[in-house]
Write a protein that holds these residues in place. Structure first.
Motif, PDB file in Angstrom:
ATOM      1  N   ALA A 157       0.817  -1.215   0.000  1.00  0.00           N
ATOM      2  CA  ALA A 157       0.000   0.000   0.000  1.00  0.00           C
ATOM      3  C   ALA A 157       0.851   1.266   0.000  1.00  0.00           C
ATOM      4  CB  ALA A 157      -0.929  -0.014   1.213  1.00  0.00           C
ATOM      5  N   PHE A 158       2.089   1.156  -0.497  1.00  0.00           N
ATOM      6  CA  PHE A 158       3.021   2.287  -0.364  1.00  0.00           C
ATOM      7  C   PHE A 158       2.569   3.540  -1.093  1.00  0.00           C
ATOM      8  CE2 PHE A 158       4.227   0.370  -4.319  1.00  0.00           C
ATOM      9  CZ  PHE A 158       4.800   1.362  -5.093  1.00  0.00           C
ATOM     10  N   LEU A 159       1.750   3.404  -2.129  1.00  0.00           N
ATOM     11  CA  LEU A 159       1.282   4.588  -2.863  1.00  0.00           C
ATOM     12  C   LEU A 159       0.031   5.206  -2.254  1.00  0.00           C
ATOM     13  CD1 LEU A 159       1.679   3.651  -6.656  1.00  0.00           C
ATOM     14  CD2 LEU A 159       3.061   5.242  -5.308  1.00  0.00           C
ATOM     15  N   ARG A 160      -0.609   4.484  -1.357  1.00  0.00           N
ATOM     16  CA  ARG A 160      -1.889   4.963  -0.813  1.00  0.00           C
ATOM     17  C   ARG A 160      -1.685   5.959   0.326  1.00  0.00           C
ATOM     18  NH1 ARG A 160      -5.734  -0.164   0.124  1.00  0.00           N
ATOM     19  NH2 ARG A 160      -6.954   1.516   1.088  1.00  0.00           N
ATOM     20  N   ARG A 161      -2.608   6.882   0.424  1.00  0.00           N
ATOM     21  CA  ARG A 161      -2.580   7.874   1.502  1.00  0.00           C
ATOM     22  C   ARG A 161      -3.843   7.809   2.347  1.00  0.00           C
ATOM     23  NH1 ARG A 161       1.699   7.319   0.195  1.00  0.00           N
ATOM     24  NH2 ARG A 161       3.252   8.777  -0.647  1.00  0.00           N
ATOM     25  N   ASP A 162      -4.668   6.773   2.099  1.00  0.00           N
ATOM     26  CA  ASP A 162      -5.907   6.623   2.854  1.00  0.00           C
ATOM     27  C   ASP A 162      -5.761   5.504   3.879  1.00  0.00           C
ATOM     28  OD1 ASP A 162      -5.676   4.725   0.849  1.00  0.00           O
ATOM     29  OD2 ASP A 162      -7.844   4.463   0.643  1.00  0.00           O
ATOM     30  N   ASP A 163      -6.820   5.201   4.571  1.00  0.00           N
ATOM     31  CA  ASP A 163      -6.818   4.142   5.575  1.00  0.00           C
ATOM     32  C   ASP A 163      -6.776   2.781   4.879  1.00  0.00           C
ATOM     33  OD1 ASP A 163      -7.134   2.491   7.738  1.00  0.00           O
ATOM     34  OD2 ASP A 163      -9.149   3.183   8.271  1.00  0.00           O
ATOM     35  N   ILE A 164      -5.768   1.976   5.180  1.00  0.00           N
ATOM     36  CA  ILE A 164      -5.606   0.682   4.500  1.00  0.00           C
ATOM     37  C   ILE A 164      -6.169  -0.478   5.318  1.00  0.00           C
ATOM     38  CG2 ILE A 164      -3.541   1.518   3.324  1.00  0.00           C
ATOM     39  CD1 ILE A 164      -1.885  -0.299   5.205  1.00  0.00           C
ATOM     40  N   SER A 165      -6.687  -0.196   6.502  1.00  0.00           N
ATOM     41  CA  SER A 165      -7.097  -1.293   7.396  1.00  0.00           C
ATOM     42  C   SER A 165      -8.225  -2.127   6.793  1.00  0.00           C
ATOM     43  CB  SER A 165      -7.519  -0.741   8.759  1.00  0.00           C
ATOM     44  OG  SER A 165      -8.599   0.171   8.630  1.00  0.00           O
ATOM     45  N   GLY A 166      -9.159  -1.497   6.085  1.00  0.00           N
ATOM     46  CA  GLY A 166     -10.251  -2.241   5.479  1.00  0.00           C
ATOM     47  C   GLY A 166      -9.757  -3.207   4.411  1.00  0.00           C
ATOM     48  N   THR A 167      -8.810  -2.744   3.599  1.00  0.00           N
ATOM     49  CA  THR A 167      -8.244  -3.618   2.564  1.00  0.00           C
ATOM     50  C   THR A 167      -7.462  -4.759   3.196  1.00  0.00           C
ATOM     51  OG1 THR A 167      -7.982  -1.615   1.223  1.00  0.00           O
ATOM     52  CG2 THR A 167      -6.948  -3.623   0.396  1.00  0.00           C
ATOM     53  N   MET A 168      -6.752  -4.460   4.287  1.00  0.00           N
ATOM     54  CA  MET A 168      -6.010  -5.503   4.997  1.00  0.00           C
ATOM     55  C   MET A 168      -6.957  -6.601   5.466  1.00  0.00           C
ATOM     56  SD  MET A 168      -2.696  -5.874   6.273  1.00  0.00           S
ATOM     57  CE  MET A 168      -2.061  -4.290   6.796  1.00  0.00           C
ATOM     58  N   GLU A 169      -8.100  -6.214   6.009  1.00  0.00           N
ATOM     59  CA  GLU A 169      -9.067  -7.212   6.478  1.00  0.00           C
ATOM     60  C   GLU A 169      -9.647  -7.999   5.308  1.00  0.00           C
ATOM     61  OE1 GLU A 169      -9.735  -8.334   9.533  1.00  0.00           O
ATOM     62  OE2 GLU A 169      -8.049  -7.034  10.045  1.00  0.00           O
TER      63      GLU A 169
END
Length: 234
Positions: free
Chosen positions: A103-115
């Motif tokens: 997720a290195f390019l993302r600047r949003d919350d990644i927790s949902g994608t992680m789940e």
């Protein structure tokens, strides 16, 4: 026009062309599979689509946007994600750290994608604190695919995802790939296990000498006696 279209690709290394005008496409929710003999240009085609190989001729478009001149990192920002066949995890980092790297390019919350990734691959949640280098081959492939999904791609490209894994693990990975496509992601995959891959393919491409020998649905290619005799072992 297909969502992803790589048309008339010609290119190679040095002065030698490995790709000789091949075309591959994939729509959202599809699994497009590239098969063929060793040396046919399958992995080279994938690298060209992802921008790791400069084309002498041809184009790559995604949702109508011309990506032909873009670098791989720029193509990731446009929605592509690529899982290479080898060296596709950071072995000293934990499973969770590998996913975070995706997720290195993302600047949003990644927790949902992680789940979502953990939901797709439950064993990764169980082993999230373990270094990826300590996992089995099949589990490392799950980490690699999971990391690619952390970019929230519209196109997921997989180069030999089942290389070196057992038949049971291969079937499990193919099941997960089907689930990924059902979310609307376009999947483009190179696979040596041609029969099994074509069984799940919406469309298939048989390459030979860097060009399209056969292009059809996966089902039609499996039923084609010439394809079966020449490329699938009867």
């Amino acid at each position: 026009m297909s969502f992803l279209k790589a048309e008339g690709m010609r290119g190679g290394y040095g002065n030698d062309d490995i790709l000789n005008g091949c075309t591959v496409e994939a729509d959202k929710g599809e699994i497009a599979v590239i098969v063929g003999p060793n040396g046919a240009g399958k992995s080279t085609a994938m690298k060209a689509v992802f921008g790791m190989l400069a084309l002498r001729e041809g184009s790559v478009t995604l949702d109508g946007r011309d990506l032909t001149k873009l670098k791989p990192t720029e193509r990731v920002a446009e929605g592509m994600s690529f899982v290479p066949q080898v060296r596709n995890v950071f072995p000293t980092l934990t499973v969770e750290e590998n996913l975070e790297m995706g997720a290195f390019l993302r600047r949003d919350d990644i927790s949902g994608t992680m789940e979502e990734v953990y939901g797709l691959f439950p064993i990764l949640k169980e082993k999230r604190r373990q270094p990826a280098g300590e996992l089995s081959g099949g589990q490392r492939q799950q980490v690699a695919v999971g990391r690619a999904l952390m970019t929230k791609p519209t196109v997921l490209m997989l180069d030999e995802p089942t290389a070196g894994v057992s038949p049971i693990v291969m079937d499990e990975l193919f099941d997960r790939i089907i689930e990924i496509a059902r979310t609307g992601i376009a999947v483009l995959m190179v696979e040596q296990n041609a029969k099994q891959a074509l069984e799940i393919a919406t469309r298939g491409y048989v390459l030979q000498h860097g060009t399209n020998a056969y292009t059809d649905t996966g089902e039609a290619l499996l039923a084609n006696p010439e394809v079966r005799r020449t490329f699938l072992g009867g």
